[in-house]
Each structure stands twice: as structure tokens, then as C-alpha cells.
Design a protein around this motif. Sequence first.
Motif, PDB file in Angstrom:
ATOM      1  N   PRO A 120       0.820  -1.150   0.037  1.00  0.00           N
ATOM      2  CA  PRO A 120      -0.049  -0.054   0.010  1.00  0.00           C
ATOM      3  C   PRO A 120       0.651   1.231  -0.119  1.00  0.00           C
ATOM      4  N   VAL A 121       0.489   2.155  -0.841  1.00  0.00           N
ATOM      5  CA  VAL A 121       1.287   3.455  -0.859  1.00  0.00           C
ATOM      6  C   VAL A 121       0.724   4.119   0.296  1.00  0.00           C
ATOM      7  N   GLY A 122       1.823   4.798   0.921  1.00  0.00           N
ATOM      8  CA  GLY A 122       1.723   5.937   2.260  1.00  0.00           C
ATOM      9  C   GLY A 122       1.936   5.193   3.466  1.00  0.00           C
ATOM     10  N   ASP A 123       1.941   3.662   3.474  1.00  0.00           N
ATOM     11  CA  ASP A 123       2.088   3.108   4.618  1.00  0.00           C
ATOM     12  C   ASP A 123       3.715   3.243   5.178  1.00  0.00           C
ATOM     13  N   ILE A 124       4.014   2.953   6.481  1.00  0.00           N
ATOM     14  CA  ILE A 124       4.969   3.032   7.049  1.00  0.00           C
ATOM     15  C   ILE A 124       5.850   1.958   7.001  1.00  0.00           C
ATOM     16  N   PHE A 125       6.988   1.736   6.639  1.00  0.00           N
ATOM     17  CA  PHE A 125       7.708   0.362   6.551  1.00  0.00           C
ATOM     18  C   PHE A 125       9.101   0.675   6.893  1.00  0.00           C
ATOM     19  N   VAL A 126       9.875  -0.304   7.380  1.00  0.00           N
ATOM     20  CA  VAL A 126      11.344  -0.367   7.637  1.00  0.00           C
ATOM     21  C   VAL A 126      11.916  -0.727   6.246  1.00  0.00           C
ATOM     22  N   GLN A 127      12.481  -0.146   5.365  1.00  0.00           N
ATOM     23  CA  GLN A 127      13.280  -0.811   4.292  1.00  0.00           C
ATOM     24  C   GLN A 127      14.752  -1.200   4.783  1.00  0.00           C
ATOM     25  N   VAL A 128      15.009  -2.422   4.522  1.00  0.00           N
ATOM     26  CA  VAL A 128      16.273  -2.805   4.746  1.00  0.00           C
ATOM     27  C   VAL A 128      17.220  -2.854   3.491  1.00  0.00           C
ATOM     28  N   ALA A 129      16.868  -3.161   2.450  1.00  0.00           N
ATOM     29  CA  ALA A 129      17.806  -3.091   1.090  1.00  0.00           C
ATOM     30  C   ALA A 129      17.126  -3.183  -0.203  1.00  0.00           C
ATOM     31  N   ALA A 130      17.620  -2.706  -1.181  1.00  0.00           N
ATOM     32  CA  ALA A 130      17.080  -2.674  -2.357  1.00  0.00           C
ATOM     33  C   ALA A 130      17.991  -3.432  -3.607  1.00  0.00           C
ATOM     34  N   LEU A 131      17.749  -4.758  -3.849  1.00  0.00           N
ATOM     35  CA  LEU A 131      18.626  -5.639  -4.417  1.00  0.00           C
ATOM     36  C   LEU A 131      18.072  -5.812  -5.985  1.00  0.00           C
ATOM     37  N   SER A 132      19.127  -5.791  -6.559  1.00  0.00           N
ATOM     38  CA  SER A 132      18.822  -6.427  -7.998  1.00  0.00           C
ATOM     39  C   SER A 132      18.491  -7.774  -8.474  1.00  0.00           C
ATOM     40  N   ASP A 133      19.089  -8.647  -7.361  1.00  0.00           N
ATOM     41  CA  ASP A 133      18.767 -10.286  -7.585  1.00  0.00           C
ATOM     42  C   ASP A 133      17.462 -10.614  -6.832  1.00  0.00           C
ATOM     43  N   ARG A 134      16.464 -11.037  -7.533  1.00  0.00           N
ATOM     44  CA  ARG A 134      15.143 -11.442  -6.922  1.00  0.00           C
ATOM     45  C   ARG A 134      15.379 -12.651  -5.941  1.00  0.00           C
ATOM     46  N   GLY A 135      16.111 -13.707  -6.384  1.00  0.00           N
ATOM     47  CA  GLY A 135      16.357 -14.672  -5.449  1.00  0.00           C
ATOM     48  C   GLY A 135      17.071 -14.421  -4.164  1.00  0.00           C
ATOM     49  N   ARG A 136      17.969 -13.154  -4.030  1.00  0.00           N
ATOM     50  CA  ARG A 136      18.755 -12.822  -2.831  1.00  0.00           C
ATOM     51  C   ARG A 136      17.706 -11.990  -2.164  1.00  0.00           C
ATOM     52  N   ALA A 137      16.836 -11.290  -2.825  1.00  0.00           N
ATOM     53  CA  ALA A 137      15.837 -10.593  -1.945  1.00  0.00           C
ATOM     54  C   ALA A 137      14.912 -11.275  -1.402  1.00  0.00           C
ATOM     55  N   SER A 138      14.364 -12.402  -1.815  1.00  0.00           N
ATOM     56  CA  SER A 138      13.557 -13.616  -1.326  1.00  0.00           C
ATOM     57  C   SER A 138      14.208 -14.248  -0.070  1.00  0.00           C
ATOM     58  N   SER A 139      15.533 -14.451  -0.194  1.00  0.00           N
ATOM     59  CA  SER A 139      16.304 -15.045   0.897  1.00  0.00           C
ATOM     60  C   SER A 139      16.264 -13.944   2.120  1.00  0.00           C
ATOM     61  N   LEU A 140      16.816 -12.770   1.658  1.00  0.00           N
ATOM     62  CA  LEU A 140      16.713 -11.573   2.868  1.00  0.00           C
ATOM     63  C   LEU A 140      15.286 -11.732   3.343  1.00  0.00           C
ATOM     64  N   ALA A 141      14.196 -11.397   2.624  1.00  0.00           N
ATOM     65  CA  ALA A 141      12.968 -11.505   3.392  1.00  0.00           C
ATOM     66  C   ALA A 141      12.673 -12.554   4.188  1.00  0.00           C
ATOM     67  N   ALA A 142      13.078 -13.757   3.830  1.00  0.00           N
ATOM     68  CA  ALA A 142      12.866 -15.098   4.753  1.00  0.00           C
ATOM     69  C   ALA A 142      13.585 -14.652   6.114  1.00  0.00           C
ATOM     70  N   GLU A 143      14.651 -14.066   5.917  1.00  0.00           N
ATOM     71  CA  GLU A 143      15.494 -14.064   7.120  1.00  0.00           C
ATOM     72  C   GLU A 143      14.785 -12.966   8.114  1.00  0.00           C
ATOM     73  N   LEU A 144      14.191 -12.034   7.631  1.00  0.00           N
ATOM     74  CA  LEU A 144      13.681 -10.818   8.150  1.00  0.00           C
ATOM     75  C   LEU A 144      12.297 -11.200   8.749  1.00  0.00           C
ATOM     76  N   THR A 145      11.799 -12.262   8.807  1.00  0.00           N
ATOM     77  CA  THR A 145      10.407 -12.757   9.177  1.00  0.00           C
ATOM     78  C   THR A 145      10.406 -12.772  10.862  1.00  0.00           C
ATOM     79  N   ARG A 146      11.503 -12.800  11.410  1.00  0.00           N
ATOM     80  CA  ARG A 146      11.705 -12.598  12.899  1.00  0.00           C
ATOM     81  C   ARG A 146      11.561 -11.212  13.400  1.00  0.00           C
ATOM     82  N   PHE A 147      11.463 -10.380  12.533  1.00  0.00           N
ATOM     83  CA  PHE A 147      11.206  -9.042  13.012  1.00  0.00           C
ATOM     84  C   PHE A 147       9.738  -8.592  12.667  1.00  0.00           C
ATOM     85  N   GLY A 148       8.907  -9.315  12.004  1.00  0.00           N
ATOM     86  CA  GLY A 148       7.652  -9.085  11.593  1.00  0.00           C
ATOM     87  C   GLY A 148       7.267  -9.240  10.156  1.00  0.00           C
TER      88      GLY A 148
END
Length: 255
Positions: free
Chosen positions: A178-206
Motif C-alpha cells: 500500500p502507498v503511504g504506509d510506514i515500512f522499515v526498508q532493509v535493502a534494495a537488491l537487483s537479484d530477486r532470489g537474494r531479495a527473497s532469501s533476505l525477506a525470509a531472514e527478516l520474518t523474525r522482525f515482523g
Amino acid sequence: MSGLRSFRSGVVPFLLLPLLAACAGSVQAPKSAGTYKVGNPYQIAGKWYYPSDDPHYQETGTASWYGPTFHGKSTANGEQFNENDVTAAHRTLPMPSYVEVTNLENGRKLVVRVNDRGPFAKDRIIDLSRRSAQLLGVEQAGTARVLVKRIYPKGQPPAVVAVAPPPPPAPVAVATVPVGDIFVQVAALSDRGRASSLAAELTRFGVSNISSTGTGFYRVRVGPFADEASAAAVLAQLQAAGYAEARVVGLKPTA
């Protein structure tokens, strides 16, 4: 030379890495920075291989080794192969990544750093550097039956298993946030697979999610949050955990 893989056409070899003391028991490969690469599907001798970041990879099979012919040449992730380093080649695991190799014929164990692609002969599952083969007692025989298990020197494996897409690679659906909601952005990556792995690691934070920038990058974020205070609390946790580049985004301008 006995033990060298018989086919490496189209794939380049290995990397540099200081050697650990090799006494009795388990010997470990040292940690070392390097270019992270999962890679696209590729074909060797008519067979397709599909690289993936499988956090719980474990397999039993045959190990071989390679050395002099490829010493000093580039590995599949652009490093330099040194046959005297504790490294290995794998057909699909990320580069670099670490695996514990157990020689099932003599009980020796060794942690090696994967930084190359291969082997591609006789259903072998891992190709060891010459030094790795020596430490595991594989050099003289050329091959050995082994157990290969992925490990994480820095800590816990990701909470979610990342699975490689079946051939041919299907388009990946990107979450729309959603546009306008508040997020904590951790990274912006060009590799979709690496982004997916990072997102999996971040589930412990929410709740974590991935969104496309539309310019070839994928934002990895935690949220959304109802207010700035909630986002700031998670931001502090992320930064304390080593995600120094994390920042709060999506704040609405004050009146």
C-alpha cells in the motif's frame, strides 16, 4: 590426473581462501568476503541445472576433486581458484556458501566454501579443491562417498526454505504494498532470489515483503506499521542485528 572432473566446458573454476589448521577431527574453511551469486538456469551437455538458495540442502553422493589444470583460473563467481584453498564446486548452491562434507568411508569432516560450479560427470554431487580432498582423504582414491550439508558459520539458517522454480523459469509475482504506509526498508537488491532469501531472514522482525521499483531492483521491507514509533522500535532491532542500512520509509509529511 585421477580424480579430476572429466567435463567442465562452459563453467569456470574456483577461489582464494586462507587454509585452516588441519589436525585431527573436523577442519573448517575460514570465512571470506566474496561476490554473492545464485545464478540463472544453465545447460551442460544437454542437461539443465537450476541454481537456488536452498537453506536446508543436504545430499549423499559421490565427491571428486580438481586442482592443477584449473589452478589460477577464474571461478564461476569471478574469484581465483587456488587448489591449496579449502573450497569446492557445487552445481546449484549459491556462491559463496558453506557446506560440511563428511567422508562416509573414513569419518573425516571438513567445512568448505562453495565458490564454483560443477561437477558434471557421473552423477557426482561436489567437486573438492585438491587441499580439501587431501584433508578428507579423497585425493589418492579420486572419489569418495560423502554427505554434504549446508551450514551457516555466522548463525541461524533462514526460517523459510527458498525453492528453485521448475523449468522453464516462471515469472515471479512481486508483492504490491500500500502507498503511504510506514515500512522499515532493509535493502534494495537487483537479484530477486537474494531479495527473497533476505525477506525470509527478516520474518523474525515482523511481516516482511518485497516490492519492485520498476527499474530492476527489489525493495526488501518489514511492515507496514501503524505509526512511526512502532517502525522506529523495529528499526532499532534491525540495526542492532547488523542491518546498518535499514531506514524508515513512507512517513507522511507533517502539516
